[in-house]
Design an enzyme around this catalytic site. Structure first.
Site, PDB file in Angstrom:
ATOM      1  N   SER A   1       0.852  -1.193   0.000  1.00  0.00           N
ATOM      2  CA  SER A   1       0.000   0.000   0.000  1.00  0.00           C
ATOM      3  C   SER A   1       0.885   1.238   0.000  1.00  0.00           C
ATOM      4  O   SER A   1       1.699   1.433   0.914  1.00  0.00           O
ATOM      5  CB  SER A   1      -0.874   0.021   1.248  1.00  0.00           C
ATOM      6  OG  SER A   1      -1.392   1.330   1.414  1.00  0.00           O
TER       7      SER A   1
ATOM      8  N   HIS B   1      -1.339  -1.345  -4.246  1.00  0.00           N
ATOM      9  CA  HIS B   1      -2.598  -0.989  -3.574  1.00  0.00           C
ATOM     10  C   HIS B   1      -2.624   0.516  -3.315  1.00  0.00           C
ATOM     11  O   HIS B   1      -1.691   1.078  -2.728  1.00  0.00           O
ATOM     12  CB  HIS B   1      -2.686  -1.772  -2.267  1.00  0.00           C
ATOM     13  CG  HIS B   1      -3.981  -1.621  -1.535  1.00  0.00           C
ATOM     14  ND1 HIS B   1      -5.120  -2.322  -1.866  1.00  0.00           N
ATOM     15  CD2 HIS B   1      -4.322  -0.840  -0.476  1.00  0.00           C
ATOM     16  CE1 HIS B   1      -6.101  -2.003  -1.033  1.00  0.00           C
ATOM     17  NE2 HIS B   1      -5.651  -1.092  -0.185  1.00  0.00           N
TER      18      HIS B   1
ATOM     19  N   ASP C   1      -4.743   3.640  -1.760  1.00  0.00           N
ATOM     20  CA  ASP C   1      -5.778   3.962  -0.781  1.00  0.00           C
ATOM     21  C   ASP C   1      -6.302   5.381  -0.978  1.00  0.00           C
ATOM     22  O   ASP C   1      -5.595   6.354  -0.720  1.00  0.00           O
ATOM     23  CB  ASP C   1      -5.207   3.823   0.633  1.00  0.00           C
ATOM     24  CG  ASP C   1      -5.055   2.371   1.049  1.00  0.00           C
ATOM     25  OD1 ASP C   1      -6.024   1.605   0.888  1.00  0.00           O
ATOM     26  OD2 ASP C   1      -3.960   1.999   1.518  1.00  0.00           O
TER      27      ASP C   1
ATOM     28  N   MET D   1      -8.912   8.159   0.253  1.00  0.00           N
ATOM     29  CA  MET D   1      -9.702   8.509   1.446  1.00  0.00           C
ATOM     30  C   MET D   1     -10.224   9.932   1.316  1.00  0.00           C
ATOM     31  O   MET D   1      -9.502  10.818   0.849  1.00  0.00           O
ATOM     32  CB  MET D   1      -8.825   8.420   2.700  1.00  0.00           C
ATOM     33  CG  MET D   1      -8.177   7.063   2.897  1.00  0.00           C
ATOM     34  SD  MET D   1      -7.289   7.015   4.454  1.00  0.00           S
ATOM     35  CE  MET D   1      -6.467   5.427   4.309  1.00  0.00           C
TER      36      MET D   1
ATOM     37  N   HIS E   1      -8.485   1.206  -3.804  1.00  0.00           N
ATOM     38  CA  HIS E   1      -9.387   0.977  -2.668  1.00  0.00           C
ATOM     39  C   HIS E   1     -10.041   2.310  -2.320  1.00  0.00           C
ATOM     40  O   HIS E   1      -9.391   3.205  -1.781  1.00  0.00           O
ATOM     41  CB  HIS E   1      -8.541   0.438  -1.496  1.00  0.00           C
ATOM     42  CG  HIS E   1      -9.301   0.209  -0.234  1.00  0.00           C
ATOM     43  ND1 HIS E   1      -8.659  -0.041   0.976  1.00  0.00           N
ATOM     44  CD2 HIS E   1     -10.627   0.165   0.035  1.00  0.00           C
ATOM     45  CE1 HIS E   1      -9.568  -0.216   1.918  1.00  0.00           C
ATOM     46  NE2 HIS E   1     -10.776  -0.094   1.379  1.00  0.00           N
TER      47      HIS E   1
ATOM     48  N   MET F   1     -12.131   4.522  -0.146  1.00  0.00           N
ATOM     49  CA  MET F   1     -12.730   4.744   1.172  1.00  0.00           C
ATOM     50  C   MET F   1     -13.401   6.111   1.102  1.00  0.00           C
ATOM     51  O   MET F   1     -12.956   7.095   1.725  1.00  0.00           O
ATOM     52  CB  MET F   1     -11.646   4.667   2.256  1.00  0.00           C
ATOM     53  CG  MET F   1     -11.188   3.238   2.505  1.00  0.00           C
ATOM     54  SD  MET F   1      -9.585   3.140   3.311  1.00  0.00           S
ATOM     55  CE  MET F   1      -8.522   3.271   1.874  1.00  0.00           C
TER      56      MET F   1
ATOM     57  N   MET G   1     -11.346  -6.026   5.627  1.00  0.00           N
ATOM     58  CA  MET G   1     -10.566  -5.065   6.424  1.00  0.00           C
ATOM     59  C   MET G   1     -10.275  -5.679   7.789  1.00  0.00           C
ATOM     60  O   MET G   1     -11.202  -6.077   8.505  1.00  0.00           O
ATOM     61  CB  MET G   1     -11.346  -3.757   6.627  1.00  0.00           C
ATOM     62  CG  MET G   1     -11.607  -2.926   5.386  1.00  0.00           C
ATOM     63  SD  MET G   1     -10.149  -2.354   4.497  1.00  0.00           S
ATOM     64  CE  MET G   1      -9.193  -1.546   5.760  1.00  0.00           C
TER      65      MET G   1
ATOM     66  N   ASP H   1      -6.676  -6.430   4.222  1.00  0.00           N
ATOM     67  CA  ASP H   1      -6.125  -5.080   4.301  1.00  0.00           C
ATOM     68  C   ASP H   1      -6.069  -4.623   5.755  1.00  0.00           C
ATOM     69  O   ASP H   1      -7.112  -4.397   6.387  1.00  0.00           O
ATOM     70  CB  ASP H   1      -6.998  -4.133   3.476  1.00  0.00           C
ATOM     71  CG  ASP H   1      -6.334  -2.788   3.250  1.00  0.00           C
ATOM     72  OD1 ASP H   1      -5.203  -2.586   3.742  1.00  0.00           O
ATOM     73  OD2 ASP H   1      -6.951  -1.948   2.581  1.00  0.00           O
TER      74      ASP H   1
HETATM   75  C1  DX5 Z   1      -6.163   1.400   5.797  1.00  0.00           C
HETATM   76  C2  DX5 Z   1      -5.683   1.108   4.396  1.00  0.00           C
HETATM   77  C3  DX5 Z   1      -4.610   0.109   4.306  1.00  0.00           C
HETATM   78  C4  DX5 Z   1      -3.343   0.481   5.010  1.00  0.00           C
HETATM   79  C5  DX5 Z   1      -2.714  -0.765   5.533  1.00  0.00           C
HETATM   80  O1  DX5 Z   1      -7.325   2.140   5.751  1.00  0.00           O
HETATM   81  O2  DX5 Z   1      -6.764   0.667   3.586  1.00  0.00           O
HETATM   82  O3  DX5 Z   1      -4.349  -0.239   2.956  1.00  0.00           O
HETATM   83  O4  DX5 Z   1      -2.434   1.141   4.211  1.00  0.00           O
HETATM   84  O5  DX5 Z   1      -1.609  -0.401   6.296  1.00  0.00           O
HETATM   85  P1  DX5 Z   1      -0.817  -1.402   7.238  1.00  0.00           P
HETATM   86  O6  DX5 Z   1      -0.332  -2.539   6.368  1.00  0.00           O
HETATM   87  O7  DX5 Z   1       0.287  -0.580   7.780  1.00  0.00           O
HETATM   88  O8  DX5 Z   1      -1.793  -1.878   8.262  1.00  0.00           O
HETATM   89 ZN    ZN Z   2      -6.457  -0.249   1.570  1.00  0.00          ZN
END
Ligand code: DX5
Ligand code: ZN
Length: 226
Positions: free
Chosen positions: A12, A37, A39, A41, A70, A72, A141, A177
């Protein structure tokens, strides 16, 4: 993108250097990453803000593997076309992000992408039951979404087993994740996960100018799975 059930590590970029995404992606792919990956947000669905479709489009030329986006965010539907145009291979939306996840998944496939469904830690496996023929990936998750580096929630492992049973012989990936590292990865693989997202456990100790730790960190995750 053809279906492959082998274990895949998806670093990620939430844990990468935000000023240097292109080089970070190239470094981690050189070191053996299977997917990247990404993310997204919005500060509304989750209590953190990252970036949107224009950043995805900017990093796309640096991704040689699979760009796994992903989302969010809520709402999702108004932005699907933008993320598809930005070059996402997989777009994952949360079941908790709105009342019409069925329509959202159809729209993701309609935009030419693989469709992912994410379940928060508080959401049961049964939330995916009516959607199994509309998804290419289910993202479990194992932390509450929003931040990297959180503690793995062990009670989510049973959900992976349940989902693998529900999925049956369909070609659907199970992605994990949150909190994936060499101690949790073997439990997840044994339960039926095949895509392991990892942020801190991949990027820790390395950098673009010193990428070898990225490779060693991914090898440690792979070697933990027998
Ligand atoms: C959290 C993200 C993850 C995050 C995982 O909301 O969707 O992808 O980056 O991070 P680690 O591997 O550090 O838990
Ligand atoms: Zn993620």
């Amino acid at each position: 993108m053809s279906f492959d059930s082998s274990i895949k590590i998806a670093p990620s970029i939430l844990a990468a250097d935000f000023a240097n995404f292109g080089a970070e992606i190239e470094a981690v792919e050189d070191q053996g990453a299977d997917w990247i990956h990404v993310d997204v947000m919005d500060g509304h669905f989750v209590p953190n803000i990252t970036f949107g479709p224009s950043t995805c489009a900017a990093i796309r030329p640096h991704v040689k593997t699979v760009m796994d986006v992903h989302l969010m965010i809520a709402p999702v539907d108004p932005y699907i076309e933008d993320f598809a145009k930005a070059g996402a291979d997989v777009i994952t939306a949360h079941v908790e992000a709105g009342p019409h996840i069925h329509r959202t998944l159809q729209a993701i496939r309609g935009a030419g992408c693989k469709a992912g469904l994410a379940l928060n830690p508080g959401t049961p496996a049964s939330a995916a039951a009516e959607l199994l023929d509309l998804v290419d990936l289910i993202c479990v998750m194992t932390v509450n979404p929003g931040f990297g580096g959180q503690k793995f929630i062990h009670s989510c492992v049973g959900k992976v087993t349940e989902l693998r049973e529900l999925i049956g012989d369909r070609d659907v990936h199970i992605e994990i994740d949150g909190g994936v590292d060499p101690t949790t990865a073997p439990l997840l693989a044994a339960a039926g996960a095949d895509v392991l997202v990892a942020g801190s456990a991949v990027f820790r100790g390395g950098s673009v100018s010193n990428p070898a730790p990225y490779g060693a960190n991914m090898k440690a995750i792979r070697d933990s799975i027998i």
